[in-house]
Motif scaffolding. Sequence first.
Motif, PDB file in Angstrom:
ATOM      1  N   GLY A  41       0.813  -1.214   0.000  1.00  0.00           N
ATOM      2  CA  GLY A  41       0.000   0.000   0.000  1.00  0.00           C
ATOM      3  C   GLY A  41       0.845   1.261   0.000  1.00  0.00           C
ATOM      4  N   GLU A  42       2.015   1.206   0.619  1.00  0.00           N
ATOM      5  CA  GLU A  42       2.906   2.370   0.602  1.00  0.00           C
ATOM      6  C   GLU A  42       3.337   2.700  -0.824  1.00  0.00           C
ATOM      7  OE1 GLU A  42       3.307  -0.127   2.934  1.00  0.00           O
ATOM      8  OE2 GLU A  42       2.604   1.093   4.616  1.00  0.00           O
ATOM      9  N   GLN A  43       3.469   1.689  -1.655  1.00  0.00           N
ATOM     10  CA  GLN A  43       3.913   1.898  -3.035  1.00  0.00           C
ATOM     11  C   GLN A  43       2.780   2.314  -3.971  1.00  0.00           C
ATOM     12  OE1 GLN A  43       5.493  -2.077  -3.040  1.00  0.00           O
ATOM     13  NE2 GLN A  43       7.591  -1.330  -3.256  1.00  0.00           N
ATOM     14  N   THR A  44       1.526   2.081  -3.558  1.00  0.00           N
ATOM     15  CA  THR A  44       0.380   2.393  -4.420  1.00  0.00           C
ATOM     16  C   THR A  44      -0.514   3.477  -3.825  1.00  0.00           C
ATOM     17  OG1 THR A  44      -1.054   0.725  -3.423  1.00  0.00           O
ATOM     18  CG2 THR A  44       0.351   0.016  -5.290  1.00  0.00           C
ATOM     19  N   ASP A  45       0.024   4.220  -2.867  1.00  0.00           N
ATOM     20  CA  ASP A  45      -0.736   5.275  -2.198  1.00  0.00           C
ATOM     21  C   ASP A  45      -2.008   4.715  -1.554  1.00  0.00           C
ATOM     22  OD1 ASP A  45      -0.948   7.947  -1.352  1.00  0.00           O
ATOM     23  OD2 ASP A  45      -2.136   8.523  -3.107  1.00  0.00           O
ATOM     24  N   GLY A  46      -1.910   3.455  -1.070  1.00  0.00           N
ATOM     25  CA  GLY A  46      -3.021   2.819  -0.368  1.00  0.00           C
ATOM     26  C   GLY A  46      -4.121   2.279  -1.258  1.00  0.00           C
ATOM     27  N   ARG A  47      -3.975   2.416  -2.557  1.00  0.00           N
ATOM     28  CA  ARG A  47      -5.037   2.007  -3.477  1.00  0.00           C
ATOM     29  C   ARG A  47      -5.216   0.490  -3.545  1.00  0.00           C
ATOM     30  NH1 ARG A  47      -3.228   6.891  -5.336  1.00  0.00           N
ATOM     31  NH2 ARG A  47      -4.736   8.230  -6.386  1.00  0.00           N
ATOM     32  N   PHE A  48      -4.117  -0.260  -3.540  1.00  0.00           N
ATOM     33  CA  PHE A  48      -4.191  -1.718  -3.617  1.00  0.00           C
ATOM     34  C   PHE A  48      -2.845  -2.308  -3.208  1.00  0.00           C
ATOM     35  CE2 PHE A  48      -2.631  -0.313  -7.694  1.00  0.00           C
ATOM     36  CZ  PHE A  48      -1.681  -1.247  -8.060  1.00  0.00           C
ATOM     37  N   CYS A  49      -2.827  -3.617  -2.997  1.00  0.00           N
ATOM     38  CA  CYS A  49      -1.585  -4.360  -2.798  1.00  0.00           C
ATOM     39  C   CYS A  49      -1.664  -5.607  -3.673  1.00  0.00           C
ATOM     40  CB  CYS A  49      -1.349  -4.723  -1.331  1.00  0.00           C
ATOM     41  SG  CYS A  49      -2.534  -5.910  -0.651  1.00  0.00           S
ATOM     42  N   VAL A  50      -0.502  -6.196  -3.980  1.00  0.00           N
ATOM     43  CA  VAL A  50      -0.444  -7.408  -4.789  1.00  0.00           C
ATOM     44  C   VAL A  50       0.393  -8.439  -4.043  1.00  0.00           C
ATOM     45  CG1 VAL A  50       0.227  -8.445  -6.998  1.00  0.00           C
ATOM     46  CG2 VAL A  50      -0.638  -6.089  -6.934  1.00  0.00           C
ATOM     47  N   ILE A  51      -0.139  -9.651  -3.940  1.00  0.00           N
ATOM     48  CA  ILE A  51       0.527 -10.747  -3.241  1.00  0.00           C
ATOM     49  C   ILE A  51       0.585 -11.941  -4.183  1.00  0.00           C
ATOM     50  CG2 ILE A  51       0.458 -12.243  -1.205  1.00  0.00           C
ATOM     51  CD1 ILE A  51      -1.610  -9.807  -0.252  1.00  0.00           C
ATOM     52  N   ASP A  52       1.784 -12.459  -4.401  1.00  0.00           N
ATOM     53  CA  ASP A  52       1.992 -13.651  -5.230  1.00  0.00           C
ATOM     54  C   ASP A  52       1.895 -14.843  -4.274  1.00  0.00           C
ATOM     55  OD1 ASP A  52       2.935 -15.679  -6.910  1.00  0.00           O
ATOM     56  OD2 ASP A  52       4.521 -14.433  -7.755  1.00  0.00           O
ATOM     57  N   SER A 121      -7.983  -4.422  -2.614  1.00  0.00           N
ATOM     58  CA  SER A 121      -8.232  -2.998  -2.781  1.00  0.00           C
ATOM     59  C   SER A 121      -9.330  -2.559  -1.818  1.00  0.00           C
ATOM     60  CB  SER A 121      -8.656  -2.717  -4.219  1.00  0.00           C
ATOM     61  OG  SER A 121      -8.953  -1.352  -4.386  1.00  0.00           O
ATOM     62  N   PRO A 122      -9.025  -1.569  -0.956  1.00  0.00           N
ATOM     63  CA  PRO A 122      -7.741  -0.904  -0.799  1.00  0.00           C
ATOM     64  C   PRO A 122      -6.709  -1.813  -0.140  1.00  0.00           C
ATOM     65  CG  PRO A 122      -9.261  -0.099   0.873  1.00  0.00           C
ATOM     66  CD  PRO A 122     -10.039  -1.034  -0.025  1.00  0.00           C
ATOM     67  N   ALA A 123      -5.485  -1.324  -0.093  1.00  0.00           N
ATOM     68  CA  ALA A 123      -4.369  -2.064   0.492  1.00  0.00           C
ATOM     69  C   ALA A 123      -4.568  -2.254   1.995  1.00  0.00           C
ATOM     70  CB  ALA A 123      -3.064  -1.320   0.222  1.00  0.00           C
ATOM     71  N   GLY A 124      -3.736  -3.091   2.573  1.00  0.00           N
ATOM     72  CA  GLY A 124      -3.751  -3.325   4.013  1.00  0.00           C
ATOM     73  C   GLY A 124      -3.556  -4.788   4.365  1.00  0.00           C
ATOM     74  N   GLN A 125      -4.043  -5.675   3.511  1.00  0.00           N
ATOM     75  CA  GLN A 125      -3.921  -7.102   3.787  1.00  0.00           C
ATOM     76  C   GLN A 125      -2.457  -7.529   3.858  1.00  0.00           C
ATOM     77  OE1 GLN A 125      -6.129  -8.962   4.878  1.00  0.00           O
ATOM     78  NE2 GLN A 125      -5.765 -11.074   4.326  1.00  0.00           N
ATOM     79  N   GLU A 126      -1.606  -6.892   3.068  1.00  0.00           N
ATOM     80  CA  GLU A 126      -0.184  -7.240   3.088  1.00  0.00           C
ATOM     81  C   GLU A 126       0.431  -6.966   4.461  1.00  0.00           C
ATOM     82  OE1 GLU A 126       0.094  -2.839   2.114  1.00  0.00           O
ATOM     83  OE2 GLU A 126      -1.392  -4.422   1.999  1.00  0.00           O
ATOM     84  N   LYS A 127      -0.058  -5.964   5.160  1.00  0.00           N
ATOM     85  CA  LYS A 127       0.450  -5.672   6.517  1.00  0.00           C
ATOM     86  C   LYS A 127       0.051  -6.775   7.486  1.00  0.00           C
ATOM     87  CE  LYS A 127       0.541  -0.669   6.003  1.00  0.00           C
ATOM     88  NZ  LYS A 127       0.015   0.608   6.511  1.00  0.00           N
ATOM     89  N   PHE A 128      -1.169  -7.272   7.339  1.00  0.00           N
ATOM     90  CA  PHE A 128      -1.635  -8.381   8.166  1.00  0.00           C
ATOM     91  C   PHE A 128      -0.733  -9.597   7.950  1.00  0.00           C
ATOM     92  CE2 PHE A 128      -4.826 -12.000   8.506  1.00  0.00           C
ATOM     93  CZ  PHE A 128      -4.861 -12.019   9.884  1.00  0.00           C
ATOM     94  N   PHE A 129      -0.470  -9.935   6.681  1.00  0.00           N
ATOM     95  CA  PHE A 129       0.389 -11.080   6.373  1.00  0.00           C
ATOM     96  C   PHE A 129       1.801 -10.865   6.921  1.00  0.00           C
ATOM     97  CE2 PHE A 129      -2.322 -12.117   2.391  1.00  0.00           C
ATOM     98  CZ  PHE A 129      -3.253 -12.772   3.181  1.00  0.00           C
TER      99      PHE A 129
END
Length: 173
Positions: A41-52, A121-129
């Motif tokens: 989210g830091e890289q996308t201004d909180g709009r989304f995150c991507v997890i492989d 979307s929005p981002a945040g799940q990556e922080k949980f992981f």
Amino acid sequence: MTAALSTIPLDNLKRTLTLAQPDNLPHLGLVGDTYTITLTGEQTDGRFCVIDMHIPPGGGPPPHRHDFEETFVLLEGEMEATFRGKKSIVRAGETLNIPANAPHQFHNASTGPVRMLCICSPAGQEKFFMEVGVPVATPTTPPPMLSEKEQAAFIGKVKAIAPNYRTELLKEA
């Protein structure tokens, strides 16, 4: 003739191009799976995150729901998705979107691994992981096996912090 005024905001010069390179990304072991955070989210201004996500046979999280959209793009393999109690098979090349707040679960019921991209979307799940996952060496390194006591402690931790990340664990998807 006058030029029409643009309704598109000006370029935000504080934001930069992000290039996710596999050798420099965090790989996290979680619920038997391995998740690599490719965009935060830091890289996308909180709009989304991507997890492989690498999901071995039998892998996948327990039933849950959250207040953000979650999209899965299956790159390899086949998985079973449960959405509001209905099971579906999702295959490589297909895309699945889970609406915010809907009960769901995904599970690798096949004999081969699944690889998919998860976009939240929005981002945040990556922080949980990142808070609950265990760092591992590669995108396919399985997390360490947990003893019964360690597994109970892990589940307790997940249940305690899930609400901080707008997530609720459920008995059924």
